[in-house]
Design a protein around this motif. Structure first.
Motif, short mmCIF file in Angstrom:
data_model
loop_
_atom_site.label_atom_id
_atom_site.label_comp_id
_atom_site.label_asym_id
_atom_site.label_seq_id
_atom_site.Cartn_x
_atom_site.Cartn_y
_atom_site.Cartn_z
N ASP A 36 0.76 -1.17 0.01
CA ASP A 36 -0.19 -0.02 0.00
C ASP A 36 0.70 1.26 -0.08
O ASP A 36 0.62 2.18 -0.76
CB ASP A 36 -1.02 -0.03 1.20
N GLU A 37 1.86 1.37 0.87
CA GLU A 37 2.73 2.40 0.90
C GLU A 37 3.59 2.77 -0.21
O GLU A 37 3.55 3.67 -0.85
CB GLU A 37 3.80 2.22 1.93
N ILE A 38 4.11 1.63 -1.04
CA ILE A 38 4.88 2.01 -2.09
C ILE A 38 3.96 2.05 -3.27
O ILE A 38 4.11 3.09 -4.07
CB ILE A 38 5.67 0.68 -2.62
N GLY A 39 2.80 1.34 -3.44
CA GLY A 39 1.81 1.57 -4.43
C GLY A 39 1.25 3.28 -4.51
O GLY A 39 1.10 3.95 -5.38
N ARG A 88 -0.13 -1.69 -10.58
CA ARG A 88 0.20 -2.94 -10.14
C ARG A 88 1.23 -3.14 -9.13
O ARG A 88 2.32 -2.24 -9.08
CB ARG A 88 0.83 -3.46 -11.62
N ILE A 89 1.28 -4.07 -8.27
CA ILE A 89 2.15 -4.17 -7.05
C ILE A 89 2.43 -5.42 -6.95
O ILE A 89 1.71 -6.38 -6.96
CB ILE A 89 1.68 -3.68 -5.91
N ARG A 90 3.77 -5.74 -7.23
CA ARG A 90 4.27 -7.06 -6.98
C ARG A 90 5.30 -7.03 -5.85
O ARG A 90 6.14 -6.07 -5.56
CB ARG A 90 5.05 -7.54 -8.37
N VAL A 91 5.63 -8.24 -5.04
CA VAL A 91 6.52 -8.54 -4.16
C VAL A 91 7.26 -9.97 -4.34
O VAL A 91 6.80 -10.88 -4.75
CB VAL A 91 5.86 -8.70 -2.77
N ASP A 92 8.57 -9.61 -3.97
CA ASP A 92 9.50 -10.97 -4.20
C ASP A 92 10.19 -10.92 -2.78
O ASP A 92 10.23 -9.87 -2.18
CB ASP A 92 10.40 -10.79 -5.16
N ARG A 93 10.44 -12.21 -2.43
CA ARG A 93 11.54 -12.20 -1.26
C ARG A 93 12.84 -12.50 -2.06
O ARG A 93 13.04 -13.03 -2.92
CB ARG A 93 11.16 -13.63 -0.79
N GLU A 94 13.95 -11.88 -1.13
CA GLU A 94 15.27 -11.94 -1.75
C GLU A 94 16.16 -12.27 -0.54
O GLU A 94 16.12 -11.81 0.60
CB GLU A 94 15.51 -10.57 -2.40
N ARG A 103 9.05 -14.70 -6.56
CA ARG A 103 7.75 -13.69 -6.29
C ARG A 103 6.90 -14.54 -5.15
O ARG A 103 6.62 -15.56 -5.03
CB ARG A 103 6.91 -13.94 -7.72
N THR A 104 6.43 -13.77 -4.40
CA THR A 104 5.52 -14.04 -3.17
C THR A 104 4.19 -13.44 -3.22
O THR A 104 3.34 -14.20 -2.69
CB THR A 104 6.25 -13.37 -1.84
N SER A 105 4.01 -12.21 -3.87
CA SER A 105 2.69 -11.59 -3.68
C SER A 105 2.51 -10.82 -5.05
O SER A 105 3.49 -10.18 -5.39
CB SER A 105 2.50 -10.92 -2.44
N ASP A 106 1.36 -10.56 -5.43
CA ASP A 106 1.09 -9.42 -6.29
C ASP A 106 -0.42 -8.90 -6.23
O ASP A 106 -1.23 -9.69 -5.78
CB ASP A 106 1.38 -9.87 -7.88
N SER A 107 -0.61 -8.00 -6.56
CA SER A 107 -1.94 -7.33 -6.86
C SER A 107 -2.21 -5.98 -7.57
O SER A 107 -0.99 -5.60 -8.03
CB SER A 107 -2.75 -6.89 -5.36
N HIS A 143 -2.55 -8.95 -15.02
CA HIS A 143 -2.78 -9.72 -13.70
C HIS A 143 -3.95 -10.29 -13.59
O HIS A 143 -4.36 -11.00 -12.87
CB HIS A 143 -2.48 -8.39 -12.70
N HIS A 144 -5.17 -9.52 -14.01
CA HIS A 144 -6.41 -9.84 -14.10
C HIS A 144 -6.95 -10.42 -15.32
O HIS A 144 -8.22 -10.41 -15.53
CB HIS A 144 -7.36 -8.96 -13.24
N GLY A 145 -6.30 -10.47 -16.38
CA GLY A 145 -6.69 -11.12 -17.65
C GLY A 145 -7.43 -9.87 -18.30
O GLY A 145 -8.41 -10.03 -18.96
#
Length: 146
Positions: A36-39, A88-94, A103-107, A143-145
């Motif tokens: 939410d913060e970065i988006g 679009r927001i994506r999260v990866d673990r590094e 990739r861990t999450s996206d929305s 992301h949602h087609g």
């Protein structure tokens, strides 16, 4: 007029013990907070105004982020309405030692541009100028087609 590339932000945060759950992985609420913060930063960079969260679409937590690993959050604007901005927001673990990531999450989050009284404000038109802009728009819509 802003482009998707103008709004692209990538941020890293190492997951600390006070950000974890009983399984010693990042608490879902912490991950959502980072998204939410970065988006919102991408949305505000686009709109030139304060932006507030209006909608979160199908947030998925596919994999955990263990304590001590890095949450890499990337966001960009890929669509805009009259007062709203789709990000679009994506999260990866590094792994901080190797750089290995997954990739861990996206929305997709929708933000609304508001003035100092909280009234919706018009946003600029999104302009696609480069191949990178086009790629970011396609990744956002995919992301949602859409």
């Amino acid at each position: 007029m802003p482009t998707p590339s103008d709004t692209y932000i990538q941020n890293r945060e190492r997951i600390q013990p006070n950000q974890t759950n009983n399984y010693d992985t990042a608490h879902g609420g912490i991950v959502m907070h980072l998204m939410d913060e970065i988006g919102a930063m991408s949305a505000m960079r686009f709109a030139g105004e304060t932006c507030v969260t209006a909608r979160v679409e199908s947030l998925e937590f596919r994999r955990p982020i263990p304590r001590g690993e890095i949450a890499v959050v990337e966001s960009w604007v890929y669509d805009a309405g009259r007062t709203s901005v789709r990000v679009r927001i994506r999260v990866d673990r590094e792994d901080p030692r190797t750089g290995e990531s997954e990739r861990t999450s996206d929305s997709t989050f929708t933000f609304v541009s508001v003035d100092t009284e909280g009234s919706p404000q018009p946003v600029p038109e999104l302009v696609v100028e480069t191949d990178r802009d086009e790629e970011l728009c396609e990744l956002g819509r995919a992301h949602h087609g859409e």
